[in-house]
Design a protein around this motif. Structure first.
Motif, short mmCIF file in Angstrom:
data_model
loop_
_atom_site.label_atom_id
_atom_site.label_comp_id
_atom_site.label_asym_id
_atom_site.label_seq_id
_atom_site.Cartn_x
_atom_site.Cartn_y
_atom_site.Cartn_z
N GLU A 24 0.85 -1.21 0.00
CA GLU A 24 0.00 0.00 0.00
C GLU A 24 0.88 1.26 0.00
OE1 GLU A 24 -2.11 0.84 3.60
OE2 GLU A 24 -3.34 2.40 2.66
N LYS A 25 1.92 1.25 0.86
CA LYS A 25 2.81 2.42 0.92
C LYS A 25 3.51 2.62 -0.43
CE LYS A 25 3.81 2.29 5.89
NZ LYS A 25 4.84 2.32 6.93
N CYS A 26 3.96 1.52 -1.03
CA CYS A 26 4.67 1.63 -2.31
C CYS A 26 3.75 2.22 -3.38
CB CYS A 26 5.19 0.26 -2.77
SG CYS A 26 6.58 -0.30 -1.78
N ASN A 60 8.79 -2.88 -1.83
CA ASN A 60 8.43 -3.30 -0.48
C ASN A 60 9.55 -4.20 0.05
OD1 ASN A 60 7.41 -4.50 1.80
ND2 ASN A 60 5.52 -5.24 0.84
N TYR A 61 10.30 -3.70 1.05
CA TYR A 61 11.45 -4.48 1.52
C TYR A 61 11.04 -5.74 2.27
CZ TYR A 61 10.87 -2.53 6.28
OH TYR A 61 10.38 -2.19 7.52
N LYS A 62 9.74 -5.81 2.63
CA LYS A 62 9.27 -7.02 3.33
C LYS A 62 8.81 -8.09 2.33
CE LYS A 62 7.87 -4.59 7.53
NZ LYS A 62 6.74 -3.97 8.25
N GLY A 84 3.21 1.59 11.26
CA GLY A 84 1.77 1.80 11.14
C GLY A 84 1.38 3.12 10.48
N ASN A 85 2.33 4.01 10.34
CA ASN A 85 2.01 5.34 9.79
C ASN A 85 2.30 5.43 8.29
OD1 ASN A 85 4.84 5.06 10.59
ND2 ASN A 85 5.08 7.19 9.99
N ILE A 86 1.52 6.31 7.64
CA ILE A 86 1.86 6.75 6.28
C ILE A 86 2.00 8.26 6.40
CG2 ILE A 86 1.13 6.89 3.87
CD1 ILE A 86 -0.46 4.34 4.26
N1 LIG Z 1 19.13 13.38 11.39
C1 LIG Z 1 18.13 14.08 11.85
O1 LIG Z 1 18.27 15.25 12.18
C2 LIG Z 1 16.82 13.43 11.96
C3 LIG Z 1 16.71 12.10 11.77
N2 LIG Z 1 15.50 11.48 11.80
C4 LIG Z 1 15.48 10.06 11.49
O2 LIG Z 1 14.76 9.87 10.28
C5 LIG Z 1 14.17 8.59 10.26
C6 LIG Z 1 12.70 8.72 9.90
O3 LIG Z 1 12.04 9.45 10.91
P1 LIG Z 1 10.52 9.88 10.71
O4 LIG Z 1 10.34 10.29 9.31
O5 LIG Z 1 10.16 10.80 11.79
O6 LIG Z 1 9.75 8.50 10.97
P2 LIG Z 1 8.78 7.77 9.97
O7 LIG Z 1 7.57 8.57 9.75
O8 LIG Z 1 9.57 7.35 8.78
O9 LIG Z 1 8.35 6.48 10.81
C7 LIG Z 1 9.23 5.47 11.06
C8 LIG Z 1 9.19 4.41 9.92
O10 LIG Z 1 10.33 3.58 10.02
C9 LIG Z 1 10.07 2.38 9.33
N3 LIG Z 1 10.71 1.28 10.04
C10 LIG Z 1 10.52 0.88 11.32
N4 LIG Z 1 11.31 -0.17 11.61
C11 LIG Z 1 12.00 -0.44 10.49
C12 LIG Z 1 12.97 -1.44 10.14
N5 LIG Z 1 13.39 -2.36 11.03
N6 LIG Z 1 13.49 -1.43 8.89
C13 LIG Z 1 13.08 -0.51 8.00
N7 LIG Z 1 12.17 0.45 8.26
C14 LIG Z 1 11.63 0.48 9.49
C15 LIG Z 1 8.54 2.21 9.29
O11 LIG Z 1 8.12 2.23 7.94
P3 LIG Z 1 8.04 0.88 7.04
O12 LIG Z 1 6.60 0.52 6.96
O13 LIG Z 1 8.60 1.32 5.74
O14 LIG Z 1 8.86 -0.16 7.73
C16 LIG Z 1 8.03 3.45 10.00
O15 LIG Z 1 6.87 3.97 9.43
C17 LIG Z 1 14.44 7.99 11.62
O16 LIG Z 1 15.55 7.16 11.53
C18 LIG Z 1 14.77 9.20 12.47
O17 LIG Z 1 15.58 8.89 13.57
C19 LIG Z 1 14.35 12.16 12.02
C20 LIG Z 1 14.40 13.50 12.24
C21 LIG Z 1 15.63 14.23 12.28
#
Ligand SMILES: NC(=O)C1=CN([C@@H]2O[C@H](COP(=O)(O)OP(=O)(O)OC[C@H]3O[C@@H](n4cnc5c(N)ncnc54)[C@H](OP(=O)(O)O)[C@@H]3O)[C@@H](O)[C@H]2O)C=CC1
Ligand SMILES: CCCCCC(=O)/C=C/[C@H]1[C@H](O)CC(=O)[C@@H]1CCCCCCC(=O)O
Length: 382
Positions: free
Chosen positions: A225-227, A241-243, A370-372
């Motif tokens: 769905e996200k893709c 989709n990496y899963k 869980g978020n988009i």
């Molecule tokens: N450097 C900086 O200044 C900042 C860095 N960040 C970093 O940016 C990244 C994204 O943050 P943000 O956009 O707020 O969060 P997101 O809105 O991207 O939410 C987190 C997402 O991470 C994915 N995820 C969770 N576990 C895993 C995993 N094991 N492998 C791959 N994907 C995973 C999930 O998406 P999916 O369904 O795709 O798995 C999930 O929706 C984070 O790493 C955060 O720490 C954020 C803000 C500032």
């Protein structure tokens, strides 16, 4: 006898219901007058090697002081943000010098937006919309005015929660990441890959990569769905989709000319695969490593020797990057992002969870995908 009993029963039920309604009315009036609020406190630490759960937080009632003193502002909370870095704040030692641990039994805090109800600080007046990086997880709060910034709702067409996402910290992260660390050059025909592509930062980073001049933008995310949203709504050229298995093969098909810019939100196996397909003299934007946040490892986490070798042999840049380091560019960044949003050049996605009582669940859900778009918690209506 039975009829009499039924009549009596009905009468009592009605009376009791009436009394209950009166009590509920009285209570909500008392809540405002007596300053009773709800707050979400850190109830337990998940431990450095475990996934956080909603039950690590609990919501309880507390009362606000009667009045405010000089320098203070009383605010009503509208929106709160849950972010990956908060996982570090759940540990006794965050592992990052710019992050303080949350204390057990105290209200957590983070990005938040609300309305000023009373002010004895500077130029804030009742009705102003304000935000802070250290907003207490409470329905109402008395805070020091100096932690607040005034917001300009017209920048986002009144869509205030955007100040926690596309026109806030995640938007700035995407913008500065691409501009400061991406080496994107208009006309150079670069291919950009974004991991965590359907999240707050990732969904914007891919779009900004395109606006800045990448000719091909490919997303990696955790569901079909996200893709599909990445391609059909957000203008990515392709998404994987990496899963779904076989990421290396699928990514190679999406990036036949290799990868020039990699906006890395996740680290771990996904990033090892992307880096193995990067071109000579290409660039990793080291935004975050969420796949490693439930492990007791330093930040940034150590890489497998094969990935270290690929970075070295192909002369790939991969510097640490924190949006906090670009404070002097925040204002200009906010103007740029809000303009793109108003012009429809930057599409915004949000996942909104209602109620402070659900903030722990919202955090747990975001950490598991869980978020988009940006995960927001709606605490009270504007
Ligand atoms: N450097 C900086 O200044 C900042 C860095 N960040 C970093 O940016 C990244 C994204 O943050 P943000 O956009 O707020 O969060 P997101 O809105 O991207 O939410 C987190 C997402 O991470 C994915 N995820 C969770 N576990 C895993 C995993 N094991 N492998 C791959 N994907 C995973 C999930 O998406 P999916 O369904 O795709 O798995 C999930 O929706 C984070 O790493 C955060 O720490 C954020 C803000 C500032
Ligand atoms: C150790 C994990 C680092 C993960 C990277 C990350 O997500 C960083 C996020 C920060 C970003 O630079 C901008 C922010 O707002 C995030 C940190 C917020 C700091 C708030 C400070 C609160 C406190 O006083 O502890």
């Amino acid at each position: 006898m039975t009829i009499l009993w039924k009549v009596l029963n009905n009468y009592l039920e009605k009376e009791l219901f009436g009394l209950f309604l009166k009590w509920a009315e009285w209570r909500s009036a008392a809540v405002v007058v007596m300053g009773i609020i709800q707050r979400a406190v850190l109830h337990s630490r998940p431990g450095k090697n475990s996934e956080p759960v909603a039950e690590n937080f609990c919501v309880e009632e507390a009362s606000l002081a009667d009045g405010i003193t000089d320098g203070q502002v009383k605010v009503r909370t509208l929106y709160l943000s849950v972010d990956p870095y908060m996982r570090c704040r759940m540990n006794e030692d965050t592992g990052a010098d710019y992050l303080l641990p949350w204390k057990l039994g105290e209200a957590a805090d983070g990005g938040g937006i609300g309305v000023v109800e009373e002010s004895k600080y500077g130029s804030f007046t009742a009705g102003d919309t304000v935000c802070s990086f250290n907003w207490p997880w409470q329905t109402r709060a008395i805070v020091e005015g100096k932690i607040l910034q005034k917001l300009h709702p017209e920048l986002v067409g009144g869509h205030l929660s955007y100040f926690l996402g596309a026109v806030g910290m995640p938007g700035l992260t995407a913008l500065f990441g691409v501009k400061e660390k991406g080496h994107v050059t208009l006309g150079a025909g670069q291919t950009m890959v974004v991991s965590g592509a359907a999240g707050a930062c990732g969904s914007l980073a891919g779009q900004i990569g395109r606006l800045e001049g990448c000719s091909r933008v490919v997303g990696i995310s955790g569901s079909d769905e996200k893709c599909s949203i990445l391609v059909s709504e957000l203008g990515f050229d392709a998404a994987v989709n990496y899963k779904g298995g076989n990421l290396a093969q699928k990514l190679h098909e999406c990036c036949p000319a290799g990868v020039d810019v990699y906006f890395d939100n996740v680290g771990g196996d996904v990033s090892d695969i992307v880096i193995s397909q990067m071109n000579q003299n290409s660039h990793v934007i080291l935004c975050g490593q969420i796949s490693q946040y439930n492990k007791d490892v330093p930040y940034p986490p150590p890489l497998p020797s094969r990935t270290e070798a690929a970075l070295r042999d192909k002369n790939i840049t991969r510097d640490r990057f924190l949006v906090l380091w670009y404070a002097d560019k925040h204002e200009a960044g906010i103007l740029q992002l809000s303009q793109w949003v108003r012009e429809g050049k930057l599409k915004v996605r949000e996942t909104v969870t209602k109620g402070l009582e659900n903030i722990g669940a919202a955090f747990q859900s975001m950490m598991k995908g869980g978020n988009i778009g940006k995960q927001i918690v709606l605490v009270s209506e504007e």
